[in-house]
Design a protein around this motif. Structure first.
Motif, short mmCIF file in Angstrom:
data_model
loop_
_atom_site.label_atom_id
_atom_site.label_comp_id
_atom_site.label_asym_id
_atom_site.label_seq_id
_atom_site.Cartn_x
_atom_site.Cartn_y
_atom_site.Cartn_z
N ASP A 150 -12.47 10.82 -13.88
CA ASP A 150 -12.61 12.19 -14.37
C ASP A 150 -11.24 12.78 -14.75
OD1 ASP A 150 -14.61 14.64 -14.46
OD2 ASP A 150 -12.76 15.37 -13.55
N LEU A 151 -10.25 12.52 -13.93
CA LEU A 151 -8.91 13.03 -14.22
C LEU A 151 -8.38 12.45 -15.53
CD1 LEU A 151 -6.42 14.65 -13.29
CD2 LEU A 151 -5.67 12.59 -12.06
N LEU A 152 -8.51 11.16 -15.71
CA LEU A 152 -8.07 10.52 -16.94
C LEU A 152 -8.82 11.06 -18.16
CD1 LEU A 152 -7.82 6.85 -15.65
CD2 LEU A 152 -5.90 8.16 -16.58
N ALA A 153 -10.12 11.26 -17.98
CA ALA A 153 -10.95 11.75 -19.09
C ALA A 153 -10.53 13.14 -19.55
CB ALA A 153 -12.42 11.75 -18.69
N SER A 154 -9.86 13.89 -18.68
CA SER A 154 -9.48 15.26 -19.02
C SER A 154 -8.20 15.34 -19.85
CB SER A 154 -9.31 16.09 -17.74
OG SER A 154 -8.12 15.72 -17.04
N PHE A 155 -7.56 14.18 -20.10
CA PHE A 155 -6.34 14.15 -20.90
C PHE A 155 -6.55 13.30 -22.15
CE2 PHE A 155 -4.64 15.07 -16.68
CZ PHE A 155 -3.66 16.02 -16.96
N SER A 156 -5.79 13.61 -23.18
CA SER A 156 -5.73 12.77 -24.38
C SER A 156 -4.41 12.01 -24.35
CB SER A 156 -5.80 13.62 -25.65
OG SER A 156 -7.05 14.28 -25.74
N TYR A 157 -4.46 10.70 -24.61
CA TYR A 157 -3.23 9.90 -24.65
C TYR A 157 -3.48 8.64 -25.46
CZ TYR A 157 -5.57 7.37 -20.81
OH TYR A 157 -6.48 6.67 -20.04
N LYS A 158 -2.41 8.05 -25.94
CA LYS A 158 -2.51 6.88 -26.80
C LYS A 158 -3.03 5.67 -26.03
CE LYS A 158 1.40 8.45 -29.60
NZ LYS A 158 2.82 8.20 -29.96
N GLY A 159 -3.90 4.90 -26.69
CA GLY A 159 -4.40 3.67 -26.09
C GLY A 159 -5.45 3.88 -25.01
N LYS A 160 -6.02 5.07 -24.96
CA LYS A 160 -7.00 5.40 -23.93
C LYS A 160 -8.27 4.55 -24.09
CE LYS A 160 -9.40 9.54 -22.19
NZ LYS A 160 -9.50 10.99 -22.37
N LYS A 161 -8.68 3.89 -23.01
CA LYS A 161 -9.91 3.10 -23.02
C LYS A 161 -11.06 4.00 -22.57
CE LYS A 161 -7.92 -1.49 -22.34
NZ LYS A 161 -7.94 -2.73 -21.53
N LYS A 162 -11.74 4.58 -23.54
CA LYS A 162 -12.74 5.59 -23.24
C LYS A 162 -13.92 5.04 -22.44
CE LYS A 162 -11.58 8.56 -27.16
NZ LYS A 162 -12.08 9.24 -28.37
N LYS A 163 -14.20 3.75 -22.57
CA LYS A 163 -15.30 3.15 -21.82
C LYS A 163 -15.07 3.25 -20.31
CE LYS A 163 -16.97 -0.14 -25.29
NZ LYS A 163 -17.22 -1.58 -25.58
N LEU A 164 -13.80 3.25 -19.92
CA LEU A 164 -13.47 3.34 -18.49
C LEU A 164 -13.63 4.75 -17.94
CD1 LEU A 164 -10.24 1.14 -18.33
CD2 LEU A 164 -12.56 0.48 -17.67
N MET A 165 -13.79 5.73 -18.84
CA MET A 165 -13.83 7.14 -18.42
C MET A 165 -15.25 7.67 -18.26
SD MET A 165 -10.64 7.17 -18.47
CE MET A 165 -9.60 5.89 -19.15
N ARG A 166 -16.23 6.81 -18.28
CA ARG A 166 -17.62 7.26 -18.14
C ARG A 166 -17.89 7.62 -16.69
NH1 ARG A 166 -20.24 2.45 -21.91
NH2 ARG A 166 -19.48 3.26 -23.92
N THR A 167 -17.61 8.87 -16.38
CA THR A 167 -17.71 9.35 -14.99
C THR A 167 -19.16 9.54 -14.57
OG1 THR A 167 -15.63 10.54 -15.40
CG2 THR A 167 -16.85 11.12 -13.41
#
Length: 258
Positions: free
Chosen positions: A223-240
């Motif tokens: 959830d914490l990671l999903a709340s930020f935008s950054y380069k190379g973000k693996k969005k599949k890992l952010m499915r909280t």
């Protein structure tokens, strides 16, 4: 399949998932440092909720130079005479810093209120001031995230018992711990009012259901990671899992531990 094998597979999954998320945290921090960003993560929760373990996994591979953890202790005689928020200001993040508060100014709405360490007028003053104070920090550019780690009364009892029996955890034992179960309902009422009066659009509370420690750690980091935008973000890992971590609302109150 034996229970032992199931446990091993669960542990392997946890370790792989934690590794993947910690890699993302490093990627995020590299960008935060490059941007000169200031991040403050507040972790609150009942005694035994798992704040220390969560913080350890959150920060263990982050840059030690730009990462700090602050755990407020008993205020000094000087701090007792200060504006309440003054004691926390020196520990706020500077540019490039990622700071975690293991408890925070919300002590006043929780343990200080329940245990009688703060007068009612001091609690009222806190509630009147805290949202404008946080809004001021955010306007100045601080990224503020607030998490409350929630556990059941039964789980807290089990964890506090294990803490007392462990020779490696004696430093965690305090008179406050001993009163945690006795004042369970008082803490619940204080928590509910804290959410109602201090969850605001600029810095909403996020609740973490934490009876299963490892799951709670993973989902909080997601959830914490999903709340930020950054380069190379693996969005599949952010499915909280929103059954584990979710924003506070009056509709969500019924799912909190009672």
């Amino acid at each position: 399949m034996s229970k032992h094998r199931d446990d091993d597979e669960d542990d392997d999954h946890y370790k792989r998932s934690l590794y993947d998320l910690q890699v993302e945290l490093v990627k995020l921090q590299r960008e935060l440092i490059a941007d000169g960003a200031r991040v403050l993560v507040i972790l609150e929760g009942r005694d035994g909720a798992g704040k220390d373990g969560t913080i350890k996994r959150l920060t263990e591979h982050m840059s030690p130079r730009e990462t700090r953890v602050h755990a407020p202790g008993k205020p000094s005689s000087r701090e007792d005479t200060e504006w309440y928020f003054q004691r926390f200001v020196p520990f706020l993040p500077a540019g490039e810093e990622f700071v975690v508060f293991n408890r925070s100014w919300y002590n006043r709405a929780g343990v200080e209120r329940v245990m009688g360490f703060a007068k009612p007028k001091e609690v009222d003053a806190f509630f009147e001031s805290v949202v404008p104070f946080e809004e001021m920090l955010i306007r100045d550019g601080i990224f503020l995230r607030k998490y409350y780690i929630d556990i059941s009364k039964k789980e807290q009892k089990k964890r506090l018992k294990a803490r007392r029996e462990s020779p490696l955890k004696q430093w965690k034992i305090s008179p406050i711990d001993e009163a945690a179960q006795k004042h369970w309902d008082d803490y619940s009422r204080a928590r509910d009012e804290m959410f109602l009066r201090t969850s605001h659009a600029a810095a909403p509370w996020r609740i973490v259901k934490a009876d299963v420690k490892k799951t709670a750690r993973l989902e909080l980091i997601r959830d914490l990671l999903a709340s930020f935008s950054y380069k190379g973000k693996k969005k599949k890992l952010m499915r909280t899992d929103r059954k584990i971590v979710f924003p506070w609302s009056t509709d969500a109150e019924s799912s909190l531990a009672r």
